[in-house]
Design a protein around this motif. Structure first.
Motif, PDB file in Angstrom:
ATOM      1  N   ALA A  69      79.966 -56.830 -27.067  1.00 35.61           N
ATOM      2  CA  ALA A  69      79.965 -57.837 -26.005  1.00 35.61           C
ATOM      3  C   ALA A  69      78.576 -58.030 -25.387  1.00 35.61           C
ATOM      4  O   ALA A  69      78.163 -59.172 -25.166  1.00 35.61           O
ATOM      5  N   PRO A  70      77.819 -56.967 -25.098  1.00 32.97           N
ATOM      6  CA  PRO A  70      76.474 -57.189 -24.550  1.00 32.97           C
ATOM      7  C   PRO A  70      75.573 -57.969 -25.508  1.00 32.97           C
ATOM      8  O   PRO A  70      74.769 -58.800 -25.080  1.00 32.97           O
ATOM      9  N   VAL A  71      75.710 -57.727 -26.785  1.00 30.05           N
ATOM     10  CA  VAL A  71      74.896 -58.443 -27.771  1.00 30.05           C
ATOM     11  C   VAL A  71      75.284 -59.917 -27.778  1.00 30.05           C
ATOM     12  O   VAL A  71      74.420 -60.796 -27.796  1.00 30.05           O
ATOM     13  N   ARG A  72      76.576 -60.199 -27.750  1.00 28.60           N
ATOM     14  CA  ARG A  72      77.021 -61.597 -27.727  1.00 28.60           C
ATOM     15  C   ARG A  72      76.567 -62.278 -26.458  1.00 28.60           C
ATOM     16  O   ARG A  72      76.163 -63.439 -26.476  1.00 28.60           O
ATOM     17  N   GLY A  73      76.606 -61.563 -25.327  1.00 30.51           N
ATOM     18  CA  GLY A  73      76.136 -62.131 -24.060  1.00 30.51           C
ATOM     19  C   GLY A  73      74.644 -62.414 -24.093  1.00 30.51           C
ATOM     20  O   GLY A  73      74.176 -63.439 -23.599  1.00 30.51           O
ATOM     21  N   SER A  74      73.885 -61.505 -24.674  1.00 28.66           N
ATOM     22  CA  SER A  74      72.439 -61.702 -24.789  1.00 28.66           C
ATOM     23  C   SER A  74      72.132 -62.889 -25.692  1.00 28.66           C
ATOM     24  O   SER A  74      71.231 -63.685 -25.399  1.00 28.66           O
ATOM     25  N   ALA A  75      72.857 -63.008 -26.782  1.00 34.00           N
ATOM     26  CA  ALA A  75      72.644 -64.130 -27.703  1.00 34.00           C
ATOM     27  C   ALA A  75      72.934 -65.448 -26.988  1.00 34.00           C
ATOM     28  O   ALA A  75      72.195 -66.432 -27.155  1.00 34.00           O
ATOM     29  N   TRP A  76      73.976 -65.488 -26.174  1.00 30.03           N
ATOM     30  CA  TRP A  76      74.309 -66.699 -25.422  1.00 30.03           C
ATOM     31  C   TRP A  76      73.170 -67.040 -24.459  1.00 30.03           C
ATOM     32  O   TRP A  76      72.752 -68.197 -24.364  1.00 30.03           O
ATOM     33  N   ALA A  77      72.660 -66.029 -23.746  1.00 31.15           N
ATOM     34  CA  ALA A  77      71.582 -66.262 -22.783  1.00 31.15           C
ATOM     35  C   ALA A  77      70.327 -66.769 -23.489  1.00 31.15           C
ATOM     36  O   ALA A  77      69.658 -67.688 -23.008  1.00 31.15           O
ATOM     37  N   ILE A  78      70.022 -66.203 -24.641  1.00 35.82           N
ATOM     38  CA  ILE A  78      68.856 -66.642 -25.405  1.00 35.82           C
ATOM     39  C   ILE A  78      69.022 -68.088 -25.853  1.00 35.82           C
ATOM     40  O   ILE A  78      68.084 -68.887 -25.774  1.00 35.82           O
ATOM     41  N   ARG A  79      70.225 -68.448 -26.298  1.00 37.89           N
ATOM     42  CA  ARG A  79      70.481 -69.838 -26.703  1.00 37.89           C
ATOM     43  C   ARG A  79      70.295 -70.799 -25.533  1.00 37.89           C
ATOM     44  O   ARG A  79      69.733 -71.890 -25.686  1.00 37.89           O
ATOM     45  N   GLN A  80      70.749 -70.392 -24.342  1.00 38.01           N
ATOM     46  CA  GLN A  80      70.617 -71.252 -23.167  1.00 38.01           C
ATOM     47  C   GLN A  80      69.152 -71.451 -22.805  1.00 38.01           C
ATOM     48  O   GLN A  80      68.726 -72.571 -22.496  1.00 38.01           O
ATOM     49  N   VAL A  81      68.365 -70.378 -22.844  1.00 37.56           N
ATOM     50  CA  VAL A  81      66.944 -70.474 -22.529  1.00 37.56           C
ATOM     51  C   VAL A  81      66.232 -71.352 -23.557  1.00 37.56           C
ATOM     52  O   VAL A  81      65.414 -72.202 -23.207  1.00 37.56           O
ATOM     53  N   LEU A  82      66.566 -71.181 -24.822  1.00 37.03           N
ATOM     54  CA  LEU A  82      65.967 -71.985 -25.881  1.00 37.03           C
ATOM     55  C   LEU A  82      66.301 -73.465 -25.715  1.00 37.03           C
ATOM     56  O   LEU A  82      65.426 -74.326 -25.844  1.00 37.03           O
ATOM     57  N   GLN A  83      67.541 -73.770 -25.401  1.00 36.28           N
ATOM     58  CA  GLN A  83      67.937 -75.166 -25.201  1.00 36.28           C
ATOM     59  C   GLN A  83      67.187 -75.794 -24.034  1.00 36.28           C
ATOM     60  O   GLN A  83      66.742 -76.940 -24.113  1.00 36.28           O
ATOM     61  N   GLU A  84      67.022 -75.056 -22.946  1.00 33.88           N
ATOM     62  CA  GLU A  84      66.302 -75.582 -21.788  1.00 33.88           C
ATOM     63  C   GLU A  84      64.821 -75.774 -22.115  1.00 33.88           C
ATOM     64  O   GLU A  84      64.219 -76.785 -21.737  1.00 33.88           O
ATOM     65  N   ALA A  85      64.237 -74.832 -22.838  1.00 34.05           N
ATOM     66  CA  ALA A  85      62.831 -74.958 -23.225  1.00 34.05           C
ATOM     67  C   ALA A  85      62.627 -76.176 -24.128  1.00 34.05           C
ATOM     68  O   ALA A  85      61.652 -76.926 -23.964  1.00 34.05           O
ATOM     69  N   GLU A  86      63.541 -76.402 -25.063  1.00 29.46           N
ATOM     70  CA  GLU A  86      63.441 -77.570 -25.937  1.00 29.46           C
ATOM     71  C   GLU A  86      63.635 -78.857 -25.151  1.00 29.46           C
ATOM     72  O   GLU A  86      62.956 -79.858 -25.411  1.00 29.46           O
ATOM     73  N   ARG A  87      64.533 -78.839 -24.179  1.00 32.35           N
ATOM     74  CA  ARG A  87      64.757 -80.035 -23.367  1.00 32.35           C
ATOM     75  C   ARG A  87      63.478 -80.400 -22.616  1.00 32.35           C
ATOM     76  O   ARG A  87      63.059 -81.564 -22.601  1.00 32.35           O
ATOM     77  N   ILE A  88      62.812 -79.424 -22.045  1.00 30.10           N
ATOM     78  CA  ILE A  88      61.571 -79.671 -21.315  1.00 30.10           C
ATOM     79  C   ILE A  88      60.466 -80.097 -22.276  1.00 30.10           C
ATOM     80  O   ILE A  88      59.713 -81.031 -22.005  1.00 30.10           O
ATOM     81  N   TYR A  89      60.361 -79.427 -23.412  1.00 28.48           N
ATOM     82  CA  TYR A  89      59.307 -79.703 -24.393  1.00 28.48           C
ATOM     83  C   TYR A  89      59.389 -81.139 -24.910  1.00 28.48           C
ATOM     84  O   TYR A  89      58.373 -81.800 -25.082  1.00 28.48           O
ATOM     85  N   TYR A  90      60.595 -81.636 -25.149  1.00 33.71           N
ATOM     86  CA  TYR A  90      60.777 -82.977 -25.707  1.00 33.71           C
ATOM     87  C   TYR A  90      61.051 -84.038 -24.643  1.00 33.71           C
ATOM     88  O   TYR A  90      61.260 -85.204 -24.978  1.00 33.71           O
TER      89      TYR A  90
END
Length: 87
Positions: A13-34
């Motif tokens: 569960a902690p790994v899945r939670g971390s993966a979710w958080a990383i995906r959210q940060v990546l999506q926000e970074a891409e949104r700002i970048y583009y």
């Protein structure tokens, strides 16, 4: 099977939670970048640097092309994936 798999996967569960958080940060970074407003602001700053003599024409052209590619990619991303499907 759902309950058994949840119990067996509980230690992960902690790994899945971390993966979710990383995906959210990546999506926000891409949104700002583009983001078109961000890219246009960078284009404006780039032009100011050229006029101030901080960069050469060749460097300006190269950086401008990169920013225009980002702007185009951002426009395609906002209208869909480019293969006829939407996000």
């Amino acid at each position: 099977m759902g309950l058994i798999s949840e119990v067996l996967l509980l230690p992960f569960a902690p790994v899945r939670g971390s993966a979710w958080a990383i995906r959210q940060v990546l999506q926000e970074a891409e949104r700002i970048y583009y983001d078109p407003a961000t890219v246009r602001a960078e284009l404006s700053r780039l032009e100011e640097r050229l006029e101030a003599g901080e960069i050469s024409e060749e460097e300006f052209d190269r950086l401008e092309d990169e920013l225009l590619d980002r702007l185009e990619t951002g426009a395609r991303r906002s209208t869909g994936t480019g293969d006829g499907t939407t996000r």
